[in-house]
Design a protein around this motif. Structure first.
Motif, PDB file in Angstrom:
ATOM      1  N   ILE A   1      -3.700  -4.225   5.403  1.00 55.94           N
ATOM      2  CA  ILE A   1      -3.452  -3.200   4.296  1.00 55.94           C
ATOM      3  C   ILE A   1      -4.462  -2.543   3.805  1.00 55.94           C
ATOM      4  CG2 ILE A   1      -2.766  -3.080   1.870  1.00 55.94           C
ATOM      5  CD1 ILE A   1      -0.190  -3.394   3.806  1.00 55.94           C
TER       6      ILE A   1
ATOM      7  N   ILE B   1       1.332   1.694   1.288  1.00 54.73           N
ATOM      8  CA  ILE B   1      -0.032   1.268   1.712  1.00 54.73           C
ATOM      9  C   ILE B   1      -1.195   1.394   0.631  1.00 54.73           C
ATOM     10  CG2 ILE B   1      -1.854   1.425   3.276  1.00 54.73           C
ATOM     11  CD1 ILE B   1       0.749   0.117   4.652  1.00 54.73           C
TER      12      ILE B   1
ATOM     13  N   ILE C   1       1.112 -10.562   0.121  1.00 50.74           N
ATOM     14  CA  ILE C   1       1.885  -9.436   0.711  1.00 50.74           C
ATOM     15  C   ILE C   1       2.803  -9.887   1.797  1.00 50.74           C
ATOM     16  CG2 ILE C   1       2.020  -7.219   1.512  1.00 50.74           C
ATOM     17  CD1 ILE C   1      -1.044  -6.723  -0.038  1.00 50.74           C
TER      18      ILE C   1
ATOM     19  N   GLY D   1      -0.696  -4.163  12.873  1.00 49.60           N
ATOM     20  CA  GLY D   1      -0.319  -2.521  12.301  1.00 49.60           C
ATOM     21  C   GLY D   1      -0.376  -1.364  13.310  1.00 49.60           C
TER      22      GLY D   1
ATOM     23  N   GLY E   1       8.524  -2.457   0.020  1.00 47.86           N
ATOM     24  CA  GLY E   1       7.053  -3.384   0.266  1.00 47.86           C
ATOM     25  C   GLY E   1       7.544  -4.826  -0.653  1.00 47.86           C
TER      26      GLY E   1
ATOM     27  N   PHE F   1      -5.360   0.031   6.671  1.00 47.12           N
ATOM     28  CA  PHE F   1      -4.597   1.004   6.754  1.00 47.12           C
ATOM     29  C   PHE F   1      -4.896   1.900   5.406  1.00 47.12           C
ATOM     30  CE2 PHE F   1      -0.410  -0.652   8.695  1.00 47.12           C
ATOM     31  CZ  PHE F   1      -0.728  -0.326   9.953  1.00 47.12           C
ATOM     32  N   SER F   2      -5.147   1.475   4.280  1.00 48.06           N
ATOM     33  CA  SER F   2      -5.522   2.313   3.218  1.00 48.06           C
ATOM     34  C   SER F   2      -6.742   3.222   3.291  1.00 48.06           C
ATOM     35  CB  SER F   2      -5.749   1.545   2.042  1.00 48.06           C
ATOM     36  OG  SER F   2      -6.998   0.811   1.730  1.00 48.06           O
TER      37      SER F   2
ATOM     38  N   MET G   1      -2.204  -9.942   6.213  1.00 48.65           N
ATOM     39  CA  MET G   1      -1.793  -8.946   5.581  1.00 48.65           C
ATOM     40  C   MET G   1      -2.444  -8.085   4.487  1.00 48.65           C
ATOM     41  SD  MET G   1       1.289  -7.498   6.424  1.00 48.65           S
ATOM     42  CE  MET G   1       2.302  -6.782   5.184  1.00 48.65           C
ATOM     43  N   THR G   2      -3.358  -8.778   3.720  1.00 48.37           N
ATOM     44  CA  THR G   2      -4.228  -8.270   2.804  1.00 48.37           C
ATOM     45  C   THR G   2      -5.373  -7.405   3.628  1.00 48.37           C
ATOM     46  OG1 THR G   2      -3.948 -10.267   1.334  1.00 48.37           O
ATOM     47  CG2 THR G   2      -5.950  -8.450   1.006  1.00 48.37           C
TER      48      THR G   2
ATOM     49  N   PHE H   1      -0.161  -1.123  -2.268  1.00 49.95           N
ATOM     50  CA  PHE H   1      -0.447  -2.326  -1.771  1.00 49.95           C
ATOM     51  C   PHE H   1      -1.890  -2.775  -1.799  1.00 49.95           C
ATOM     52  CE2 PHE H   1       3.297  -3.807   1.203  1.00 49.95           C
ATOM     53  CZ  PHE H   1       3.980  -4.343   0.245  1.00 49.95           C
ATOM     54  N   SER H   2      -2.813  -1.761  -1.384  1.00 52.45           N
ATOM     55  CA  SER H   2      -4.193  -1.866  -1.181  1.00 52.45           C
ATOM     56  C   SER H   2      -4.915  -2.071  -2.611  1.00 52.45           C
ATOM     57  CB  SER H   2      -4.898  -0.766  -0.570  1.00 52.45           C
ATOM     58  OG  SER H   2      -4.922   0.594  -1.778  1.00 52.45           O
TER      59      SER H   2
ATOM     60  N   ILE I   1       7.119  -5.380   4.870  1.00 47.57           N
ATOM     61  CA  ILE I   1       7.793  -3.955   4.619  1.00 47.57           C
ATOM     62  C   ILE I   1       9.049  -3.789   5.200  1.00 47.57           C
ATOM     63  CG2 ILE I   1       7.404  -1.720   4.512  1.00 47.57           C
ATOM     64  CD1 ILE I   1       4.395  -2.280   4.824  1.00 47.57           C
TER      65      ILE I   1
END
Ligand SMILES: [Zn+2]
Ligand SMILES: [Zn+2]
Ligand SMILES: [Zn+2]
Ligand SMILES: [Zn+2]
Lengths: 479, 479
Positions: A247, B247, B319, A341, B341, A250-251, A243-244, B250-251, B322
């Motif tokens: 994310i 996101i 994390i 994702g 989240g 995604f960022s 997940m880290t 989260f990042s 969601i």
């Protein structure tokens, strides 16, 4: 220009027959041709047969193309036929190919319909409420009504027509591309232009012609780590968490103001010209309308032209969600072992899906390497479709614009749409002919929602529009 | 030091009675005391009654504390009692409070059990397979078996015992905190130390004493934008997307190597001392074992000591997922209107949940402001629990370590755990006494999984361990 007297005679006939046309739509709506549900497959076939019978009554010659079977809900069932039709074959007339679909979205009264979804119900404000009224039975029947009105008024149709009606549009248009490709060399030979009526006015008052659609590249990025889901208390802090990593990937994709951050992605976007910019100025559209549609004021731009351009002619990137992570209400302290994702990029001219995919894959692979994670990354483009744009200067559009003026006394807006109607591009590429999107319904018809409707005036004026369009097509000089 | 002759007599008696003890465990496992399912509530009560009858047989005086009702599966049903017991009240002896639970996790044969989960089944390798065998019926009964062996061997128990057995541990320990707080001023007065046997050895060969547990702060961060979910084709590029904002937030939380990036969070972490570091060196634990447990080689550190320290004594941030985004298989082009989240931070001494929450809220609020988004952010700490750590130098631990040496001929490992057992901290805070976690089962018992087991040797040697511990407690000088 088409003969005003002839058009007047045709328009009057349509007005005279309007109740008859509403009854015909009622008959069609009553057939529950839901393509997504195996339990309704017989009804889809019934709807196809209903169209064939109408073809026969109007003297439209036809062929049913059997496209085989599919597996749905665990059962192998027959796919509904693609119905081809021909009306007239005068070599001195232009030939227009009409596309439509006779299947509909699912609908249940308990979803929140105010009336039984398959009983066409007219409200005091003359909205015809029923599943498929606007998408796409109204338009499909509209074309046939236009032929009938010509026949009853004793007016010769000034063009040849070809029809292509499918019964699987709401369920991925199974088999459709293959049929278009094959028939482009046989049944569709001689077609001069294509007209599709399966979209909507931008708003609720002004007719439009639609000349562009965005494409899409849909990505699934999978990050895999542990062999099983772990408890974050027992393992958190010691393993590279998928997940880290996801994310962080995604960022890197998009800024809060919607700017795509993947290097190279914006390079192929067709530059905005002064001339194109001008088209947007006159379009009937307000910020208030848009805020009402999204039910908030969280627009990135507060300017009409920018909103429309970012909807229609600039790419966008949306992150849809994550498969494999915790998604239920409540609290769970899971450390997911594998997460997928999902995001997509809306494509515009001249972005090519293959190039977009290569850029995305390269970027994500490089960014993942920077993370220094021991997890595994897989980037997959699950679906790709090019954008489509036609020239509003083509005679097909010019004829349609004149038809709009004849029926509505306004010059149409020229719109594009943010989503994709893949069939549009397939027709254009297979036939190498101009494709026109000529909507019948309004922007608030709620095509895939509860209480889908078609205003009686849009239906009746739409029949006139279709007829007038054919007359203007006949009158115009093709370049 | 406890008298070796007395201990030998006790140990021999336990060995003699071992089949009898296995039968007793079989009887208890057969009672399906699943607290999570209203349909099994009678069985939980039955299990409580079974314990009361064993108390009576052994001369343990007892009280059943009625903790009222709960609503489960839509029905209001009675909560099983918390059973308190007293064995001996000699003012010259120390008093130890024993905690355990008589409810179990759900279990169904079709989940993948190799034998009926409520029929205790002994394998050729002498594993006693059955739901609750290790968690926590084996340990609970183990204490009572130890009393019985003393009685049958004619040995006086050298300490006073208090018992506290609950029937809702697997379902949130309803009512437990209140009872502990209340009884700390009444029933538990005079207790010198607490012993809980409801965890496991780190591995499968070496006994351990557990002196620390991480706490947790669980966060839900909600980003809201449009009033309804939107289609990314129609609206993508024009609205601030809640997913994009979430996101990006989260990042900012954690690096791919597990470093928490929220400013100030690491400031309160107790520094690692040379002495503490030493404890880790001798612990029986291998990287291979750990890779086998996570079913991959994706550990952040490849060093035994670092892995253990990051599991037990450093904070971590995970994390989890969601809520509100697209999470199913397949492709959906939704632009979610509101996303929640979820992440959590594992706390260690001396992190305070209140301070952690304040730091998280401040940081996320500031980072969100930087995004320049028109969406709305809400940060909520949904659950907070402090870490717990006890001194392994306390006489309670020293006595337990001696007992381990008596029974197993090894010095125990000193372990902590990454997850939380909230009751531990409640006992420590309410009674202000040292709490010892003294496990009976092995690391591979699969407490909440299919085929939960307790090795016969762990059960029988565990009974000896409990008895020996009480003798060492009696013999040691309390500081
Ligand atoms: Zn449609
Ligand atoms: Zn549709
Ligand atoms: Zn337990
Ligand atoms: Zn448990």
């Amino acid at each position: 220009m088409a003969d005003p007297v002839v058009l007047k005679t045709f328009f009057d006939k349509v007005d005279n027959l309007q109740d008859h046309y509403v009854e015909r739509l009622r008959e069609a709506v009553a057939i529950k041709s839901v393509s997504a549900d195996a339990a309704f497959r017989d009804e889809v076939f019934k709807m196809g047969q209903w169209l064939v019978e109408l073809f026969q009554k109007l003297g439209v010659s036809h062929e049913s193309v059997d496209i085989g079977t599919q597996v749905l809900d665990g059962k192998t069932i027959k796919l509904p036929p693609i119905i081809l039709g021909t009306y007239g074959n005068d070599p001195n007339k232009k030939t227009i190919l009409i596309y439509g679909h006779y299947d509909v979205q699912p609908a249940l009264l308990e979803d929140g319909w105010n009336s039984s979804p398959f009983d066409l119900t007219e409200t005091p404000k003359h909205q015809l409420i029923g599943r498929g009224s606007s998408d796409d039975k109204g338009p499909v029947i509209g074309w046939l009504n236009a032929i009938e009105a010509h026949q009853k008024a004793g007016i010769e149709l000034p063009v040849n027509l070809k029809f292509c009606f499918e019964g699987m549009e709401e369920s991925g248009s199974e088999g459709m591309d293959e049929v278009i490709l094959k028939e482009s060399k046989r049944y569709f030979v001689g077609v001069d232009a294509v007209c599709i009526s399966d979209n909507y006015w931008l708003g609720v008052t002004k007719p439009c012609l639609t000349y562009g659609l965005r494409g899409i590249s849909y990505f699934k990025i999978t990050v895999s780590g542990p062999g099983r889901d772990l408890h974050s208390g027992v393992f958190g802090g010691t393993v590279h968490e998928p997940m880290t990593d996801l994310i962080l990937l995604f960022s890197k994709l998009v800024s809060p103001s919607g700017e795509i951050l993947i290097p190279g992605i914006n390079d192929d976007v067709e530059p905005l010209t002064e001339k194109e910019n001008k088209i947007y100025e006159s379009i009937e559209f307000t910020l208030d309308e848009y805020h009402a549609a999204i039910e908030s004021k969280t627009t990135i731009h507060d300017d009409k032209i920018k909103i429309l351009q970012h909807r229609w002619r600039f790419p966008s990137l949306s992150i849809h969600g994550i498969e494999g992570a915790f998604s239920a209400p409540g609290m769970k302290t899971v450390l997911p072992a594998k997460v997928i994702g999902k995001f997509s990029i809306r494509l515009v001219p001249h972005m090519e899906p293959d190039r977009v995919n290569a850029l995305v894959e390269k970027f994500l692979t490089e960014e993942f390497a920077k993370l220094g994670s021991k997890n595994t990354l897989n980037v997959e483009c699950a679906h790709g479709a090019k954008a489509w744009v036609a020239s509003p200067d083509h005679w097909n559009y010019v004829a349609a614009a004149k038809a709009v003026e004849r029926v509505f006394n306004v010059h149409p807006d020229y719109t594009r749409e943010g989503g994709s109607i893949p069939i549009t591009l397939t027709f254009q590429d297979a036939l190498n002919k101009n494709v026109l999107l000529l909507p019948m319904g309004r922007g608030d018809d709620g095509a895939h929602s509860t209480n889908e409707k078609l205003d009686r005036s849009n239906y009746i004026e739409g029949i006139k529009l279709f007829g007038a369009y054919l007359h203007e097509v006949a009158a115009i000089k093709a370049d």
